[in-house]
Design a protein around this motif. Structure first.
Motif, PDB file in Angstrom:
ATOM      1  N   PRO A  76      20.019   1.793   9.799  1.00 54.07           N
ATOM      2  CA  PRO A  76      19.371   0.910  10.786  1.00 54.07           C
ATOM      3  C   PRO A  76      19.118   1.623  12.101  1.00 54.07           C
ATOM      4  CG  PRO A  76      21.695   0.345  10.522  1.00 54.07           C
ATOM      5  CD  PRO A  76      21.384   1.356   9.463  1.00 54.07           C
ATOM      6  N   PRO A  78      18.098   0.997  16.268  1.00 53.23           N
ATOM      7  CA  PRO A  78      18.150  -0.070  17.279  1.00 53.23           C
ATOM      8  C   PRO A  78      16.776  -0.542  17.736  1.00 53.23           C
ATOM      9  CG  PRO A  78      18.789   2.046  18.234  1.00 53.23           C
ATOM     10  CD  PRO A  78      18.714   2.246  16.753  1.00 53.23           C
ATOM     11  N   TYR A  82      14.939  -3.971  10.571  1.00 55.68           N
ATOM     12  CA  TYR A  82      15.428  -3.237   9.413  1.00 55.68           C
ATOM     13  C   TYR A  82      14.475  -3.301   8.227  1.00 55.68           C
ATOM     14  CZ  TYR A  82      18.371  -1.014   6.020  1.00 55.68           C
ATOM     15  OH  TYR A  82      18.844  -0.134   5.075  1.00 55.68           O
ATOM     16  N   ASP A 134      25.097  -1.280   5.003  1.00 57.09           N
ATOM     17  CA  ASP A 134      25.140  -1.157   6.463  1.00 57.09           C
ATOM     18  C   ASP A 134      23.820  -1.608   7.079  1.00 57.09           C
ATOM     19  OD1 ASP A 134      27.698  -0.178   6.302  1.00 57.09           O
ATOM     20  OD2 ASP A 134      27.125   1.934   6.513  1.00 57.09           O
ATOM     21  N   SER A 138      22.807  -5.272   9.435  1.00 57.72           N
ATOM     22  CA  SER A 138      22.122  -5.400  10.724  1.00 57.72           C
ATOM     23  C   SER A 138      21.287  -6.669  10.798  1.00 57.72           C
ATOM     24  CB  SER A 138      21.245  -4.170  10.988  1.00 57.72           C
ATOM     25  OG  SER A 138      20.105  -4.159  10.136  1.00 57.72           O
TER      26      SER A 138
END
Length: 215
Positions: A76, A78, A82, A134, A138
């Motif tokens: 991911p 910022p 995603y 993971d 997000s």
């Protein structure tokens, strides 16, 4: 006294062998590796012991490169939704940069005996699960990592069997559109961006015409 092996030379030779194998496949003989690494078959045996030992180390280093490369793609970011990350990752993994890895390890998955890497099928099924979990975390849905992995692997096998790249690309876009409502519910929306645009922020379908092999 015999010469001491030099790890830096061995490492350089192994990297050259990996480069060759990704470009041309694993050779049946040592001569192509000797040419690619600018050494001799005698020196290959000196550093690695046997042909199969060198092939195993070549596969494992290539897999490490692939994990680093693909793991970065699906991590991911910022500044990016995603699902857009996933769409871009799909294009790269199944495009020219990712295709050599898929071809190499797709053939290894098809090896019924898997003499060079026993247990590879099991490892290959799960080693991308953690990065995808993971990433899906997000958007608040880590449990969907298994589903994403299954879709990616299934579509890559579809491409390998049929060569129909555009249909697989469209299917992956359709899958991301199904996931989009979950991504919107999971967190704050970016001003001016709706669920459809979240999927569409990445580049459009590629025009690669070659079949792409198993993940």
């Amino acid at each position: 006294m015999g010469r001491h092996k030099q790890p830096e030379i061995r490492d350089r030779i192994l990297d050259a062998c990996v480069d060759h194998a990704l470009a041309h496949g694993l050779p049946d003989r040592l001569e192509p590796f000797a040419v690619a690494s600018r050494t001799s078959t005698r020196m290959l045996i000196y550093h690695f012991g046997t042909r199969d030992a060198l092939l195993r180390e070549t596969l494992r280093r290539a897999r490490r490169r692939q994990r680093d490369f693909f793991g970065e793609l699906v991590s991911p970011r910022p500044d990016e939704p995603y699902l857009s990350t996933l769409r871009r990752a799909w294009r790269v993994m199944t495009g020219p940069d990712g295709r050599p890895y898929l071809s190499m390890f797709g053939k290894l998955r098809e090896d019924a005996e898997q003499q060079l890497w026993p247990g590879f099928r099991g490892e290959a099924t799960t080693d991308w699960l953690r990065p995808l979990e993971d990433g899906m975390r997000s958007i608040g849905r880590p449990e969907l990592g298994t589903l994403v992995l299954a879709v990616v692997r299934g579509l890559i096998m579809d491409i390998e069997a049929t060569g129909d790249v555009s249909r697989a690309d469209q299917a992956f876009d359709d899958f991301l559109a199904v996931l989009a409502p979950a991504a919107v519910r999971a967190g704050p929306r970016i001003p001016g961006q709706d669920a459809g645009r979240e999927v569409d922020t990445a580049a459009g379908p590629g025009d690669e015409g070659q079949a792409r092999s198993a993940w």
